[in-house]
Design an enzyme around this catalytic site. Structure first.
Site, PDB file in Angstrom:
ATOM      1  N   GLU A 191       0.756  -1.285  -0.106  1.00  0.00           N
ATOM      2  CA  GLU A 191      -0.030  -0.023   0.081  1.00  0.00           C
ATOM      3  C   GLU A 191       0.937   1.117  -0.173  1.00  0.00           C
ATOM      4  O   GLU A 191       0.515   2.502   0.646  1.00  0.00           O
ATOM      5  CB  GLU A 191      -0.894  -0.017   1.301  1.00  0.00           C
ATOM      6  CG  GLU A 191      -1.985  -1.162   0.986  1.00  0.00           C
ATOM      7  CD  GLU A 191      -3.031  -0.911   2.236  1.00  0.00           C
ATOM      8  OE1 GLU A 191      -2.713  -0.422   3.250  1.00  0.00           O
ATOM      9  OE2 GLU A 191      -4.133  -1.679   1.944  1.00  0.00           O
ATOM     10  N   GLU A 260      -6.489  -7.719  -0.779  1.00  0.00           N
ATOM     11  CA  GLU A 260      -7.259  -7.647   0.608  1.00  0.00           C
ATOM     12  C   GLU A 260      -8.798  -7.223   0.443  1.00  0.00           C
ATOM     13  O   GLU A 260      -8.908  -6.140  -0.016  1.00  0.00           O
ATOM     14  CB  GLU A 260      -6.440  -6.453   1.365  1.00  0.00           C
ATOM     15  CG  GLU A 260      -5.071  -6.852   1.907  1.00  0.00           C
ATOM     16  CD  GLU A 260      -4.511  -5.759   2.750  1.00  0.00           C
ATOM     17  OE1 GLU A 260      -5.223  -5.007   3.398  1.00  0.00           O
ATOM     18  OE2 GLU A 260      -3.419  -5.762   3.149  1.00  0.00           O
TER      19      GLU A 260
END
Length: 911
Positions: A191, A260
């Site tokens: 991320e 995710e």
């Protein structure tokens, strides 16, 4: 694996033996295969695959739990297990590695491979994950000139060294797919796109370097970067979020991956508990595959526990349950697990068509309704039923994205009813096998049973009065006060206020700051004349501060970089001023983590003095790291007997900064009524059975707990706000972590998991360090189990997905379209009682069912005959089963509530 009383059953012994033999006698878990990808999907051994992944973090469970978690993931439909790699766990000291116990990554990967599942290894090495310091070792911040996660030579050198260590270890253990291992994909960074702009051009250069470095390790499997839209060509950029059906990678050569899927959310102390309804979760997953996705991972499929001091933060709780399909204790969360299992089976029925088509054919069915159809060798033919019949492989997804209204649509000449915010899956482009909003899976209600109170509810003296002559035993507690301030020679004194982590290196939550100041008569008079009090003022502080003057607690402040203004009380002459700075999980997210630190920032001063404010940064301060009890390890079996414990009576006032240990007391009552008591041992016995164990600390304040020297985590009984929870959770519409919350007005966490593997049959040591004052006499040991199960299935439901199959010609086959209710107790349990059963028009919901206007009188006997005494059972939803139609021209529903009991204790009535 240490055998526990009643814990290892024969089936599990056989399973574990098979896994062990597979790991010992075969270095390969698969025939070696290559992994590549195209624009549509990952290509496993030359074939495109639609993959479903289950996120499990190995350190958040014990190795003894791993086989069961992997097996339940596989049974639930997972093809892949995914995990992060936790740098600070594996390299707590630079150059010294730990791959043992809960951190035995190699063992975990091999267990996954032994069950025929693939593995996605997310090396990072930054992980976020609500894990302490985002997975970075704290020693990393002490390297001269280092800046985390940017084009910085010291950081890149350390990062490359660790990533290479992990890749080399996996290669040495033959764990990559081309070696016959389960690892099919790796991840570098995590991320980073969320914070990349904070670093400007250096951030862009870092992304290129990270990708090049990873590829240079020649692992032989694809690499991904999540939330990284500028990922280089050779690395797949992937999506994280609640919904990823609209995500497209940055190149038409890359497949759409969802690394995710947030099926719940994490929790902070003093906050509500999040809950994501399974109807919405299933909708998100179905939409992802409907619109071209090919790999989806549940974050988390099992969340587990932040044992020890591993929780990030600040202020993340010890439980990492995450509202996942498998709960913190390893029990199935129903209906989430069961509904998703059905969804996965439906997607697998569609897989031949999904991988055969390069892209779907789109058809608008209404203003907020649409279809995506996947067909082999489809080249723009007209969409009609006759063309469908000529194709060997055809699957379709019908979506209603309207948040409020159901819709009736026509697809290939046939009518379909779509509930709001739902997707129907048609594996043969005709028959609906699954709808995301129609939940047929059972609901399991978890019970928490108190099996071992750690003391009696009445005082020792009261117990004595009620007993006859002889010997009586009871559990009690012993205690040790933690000294305030300096407690050893291992301290130092310097001028000024030092940053918390620079001193503790995170070896402890606790850091003492001690100084002394003189208060004059003039200051005392000044305060009295003006009716004011001096105060401690701090520009900024995190996470928790306790202020003591002359050994007395003046007050506490908690927060994340908050201002402090705390009145204090001094006496004339010299006064000892002590700050106890505490961390409650280090920051795990954001840019510039190496600069975040802990403790204090800015000016620290005393206000309210006659001659003005006093700058405390100019004082000499003595620093003491940690607690005396920590240093002496009085929480361990080996060292607790060397500490000077004293008896604790129930009428003792709660005390701050106190160690507690549970003890057995044997009381002798001779005929002369004189009472003698002696502490004989300091342990408790493990509960019988195989149910997960927890300690209930609702009566305590804040602190940490150990069992047999194992640190089960921090505890804190902060209460969630009274408002903000919904009476009814409406699954429709986009989810966020504030929607469908629960537990308002209650402590965020009171139960703390004690893994069975950490318990002996007897002689278990429980030690607590309590910071704020609590009542240990009300602590108890409890068992967690799914004792109540309910289900509600109607004639309008679809037949069980397991009745469908893919034929040799690619068509989807089914012989019986009758809906079916399926009930199942957890392993080792059987259905002992049917509390409610009604076929007709039952009202209400689980544990609140009632008979409606229409009811088949034999409902209870039919269900009882099918289910009592069994671990699992099924009942067809049809008039034939119930001896006729109890109400014509009305859709009938079967509602059932049952009780599950341990197989060794099952007794039931015959009907």
């Amino acid at each position: 694996m240490e055998s526990q009383r009643g814990w290892i059953t024969l089936p599990w012994l056989i399973l574990c033996l098979n896994i062990h033999l597979a790991m010992v006698f075969s270095a390969q878990f698969f025939k070696p295969f290559n992994v590549s990808y195209d624009h549509r999907a990952l290509i496993i051994d030359g074939e495109r695959r639609m993959l479903i992944s289950a996120g499990i973090h190995y350190p958040r469970a014990t190795p003894e739990m791993w086989p069961d978690l992997i097996e339940k993931s596989k049974e639930g439909g997972a093809d892949v297990i995914q995990t992060y790699v936790f740098w600070n766990a594996h390299e707590p000291v630079r150059g010294q590695y730990n791959f043992d116990g809960r951190y035995d990554l190699v063992k975990f990967v091999k267990l996954v491979g032994s069950r025929g599942l693939y593995f996605h290894l997310r090396i990072g090495p930054y992980v976020c994950a609500e894990w302490n310091f985002g997975g970075f070792p704290v020693w990393l911040r002490d390297i001269p000139g280092i800046e985390f996660r940017t084009d910085n030579a010291p950081f890149k050198e350390e990062m490359q060294r660790f990533v290479k260590k992990v890749v080399d270890l996996m290669r040495e253990e033959m764990l990559f797919s081309w070696q016959g291992g389960p690892i099919i994909m790796l991840q570098i960074e995590n991320e980073y796109g969320n914070i990349e702009s904070s670093f400007g051009q250096r951030g862009k250069e870092y992304v290129k370097w990270a990708a090049k470095m990873a590829l240079g390790l020649r692992a032989g499997v694809p690499w991904v970067m999540c939330r990284q839209t500028d990922a280089p060509d050779e690395v797949i950029d992937a999506c994280n979020g609640y919904y990823c059906d609209g995500y497209r990678p940055n190149s038409h050569k890359k497949p759409t991956l969802w690394t995710e899927n947030w099926d719940g959310w994490y929790t902070s102390w003093g906050e509500r508990l999040p809950h994501r309804p399974v109807e919405d979760l299933a909708f998100a997953v179905a939409r992802f595959y409907q619109r071209g996705g090919s790999f989806q991972n549940y974050y988390m499929y099992f969340g587990g526990t932040n044992f020890g001091r591993t929780s990030g933060g600040p202020f993340y709780i010890t439980s990492y349950d995450y509202d996942a399909p498998i709960d913190e204790y390893g029990l199935l969360s129903e209906p989430k697990w069961g509904h998703l299992k059905d969804l996965h089976a439906a997607i697998k029925l569609c897989e031949p068509a999904l991988v055969a088509a390069d892209s779907p054919q789109y058809l608008k069915l209404g203003p907020k309704q649409e279809a995506h159809l996947y067909r082999e060798n489809a080249h723009g033919e007209d969409l009609n039923f006759s063309s469908y019949r000529s194709k060997s492989r055809c699957s379709a997804f019908l979506a209603n994205i309207d948040e409020h209204r159901s819709a009736s649509v026509t697809f290939l000449g046939q009518k379909y009813n779509l509930p709001p915010w739902s997707v129907s899956i048609l594996p043969d482009c005709r028959n609906t096998v699954f709808n995301t909003a129609k939940v047929g899976a059972q609901t399991s209600i978890k019970s928490v049973d108190s099996v071992l109170p750690l003391s009696s509810d009445i005082s020792l003296s009261e117990e004595v009065v009620t007993q006859n002559n002889g010997v009586y035993s009871t559990r009690s507690w012993t205690t040790i006060k933690e000294p305030i301030g300096v407690w050893s020679e291992n301290n130092f004194t310097v001028q000024g206020i030092l940053e918390h982590l620079n001193v503790t290196k995170d070896y402890s939550d606790y850091l003492w700051y001690i100084t002394r100041l003189y208060v004059s008569d003039d200051d005392i008079s000044f305060w009295e004349e003006n009716n004011i009090r001096p105060a401690v003022r701090i520009d900024s502080m995190r996470d928790l501060l306790r202020v003591f003057v002359n050994g007395q607690l003046e007050g506490s402040v908690r927060g994340h970089w908050v201002k402090v203004s705390l009145p204090v009380q001094f006496v004339k002459g010299y006064n000892d001023l002590v700050f106890l700075s505490q961390t409650v999980g280090l920051q795990n997210y954001g840019a510039f983590l190496e600069k975040d630190g802990a403790g204090f920032r800015g000016q620290i001063k005393l206000t309210g003095f006659r001659n003005g404010d006093i700058d405390l940064s100019k004082f000499l301060w003595t620093y003491q790291v940690g607690l005396k009890g920590e240093f002496l390890k009085i929480y361990t079996v080996e060292e607790n007997g060397n500490a000077e414990w004293t008896d604790l009576t129930p009428d003792t006032d709660p005390s701050i900064l106190t160690w507690y240990k549970m003890s057995y007391i044997y009381v002798s009552l001779p005929t002369n009524a004189l009472v003698f008591f002696t502490i004989m041992q300091t342990y408790f016995d493990a509960p019988d059975g195989a149910e997960p164990v927890a300690v209930d600390l609702a009566s305590m304040g804040k602190g940490q707990a150990w069992v047999n020297g194992h640190h089960i985590g921090r505890y804190w009984t902060l209460v969630a706000p009274k408002d903000g929870c919904q009476n009814v959770c409406d699954y429709r519409g986009a989810y966020n972590s504030d929607k469908c919350t629960t537990n308002c007005g209650k402590p965020t966490q009171t139960l703390y998991h004690i893994p069975r593997a950490w318990l002996n049959d007897s002689n278990n040591l429980l030690v607590l360090f309590e910071e704020t004052g609590g009542n240990p006499f009300e602590i108890s040991i409890k068992l967690r189990a799914s004792r109540y199960i309910c289900a509600q299935v109607s004639e309008s439901h679809y037949p069980p997905v397991h009745k469908w199959s893919n034929g040799d010609d690619g068509r989807v086959l089914i012989n019986d379209l009758t809906p079916e209710m399926q009930l199942r107790c957890q392993d080792g349990y059987k259905i002992s009682s049917i509390e409610f059963a009604s076929y007709g028009t039952p009202q209400g919901s689980c544990q609140k069912f009632s008979i409606g206007k229409c009811h088949a009188s034999n409902s209870l006997s039919v269900v009882s005959e099918a289910c009592l005494g069994r671990n699992s059972c099924s009942v067809e939803i049809s008039n034939l089963v119930f001896g006729g139609d109890p109400c014509r021209r009305i859709i009938k529903t079967l509602a059932v509530e049952a009780i599950c009991s341990s197989s060794s204790n099952v007794g039931y009535a015959q009907f």
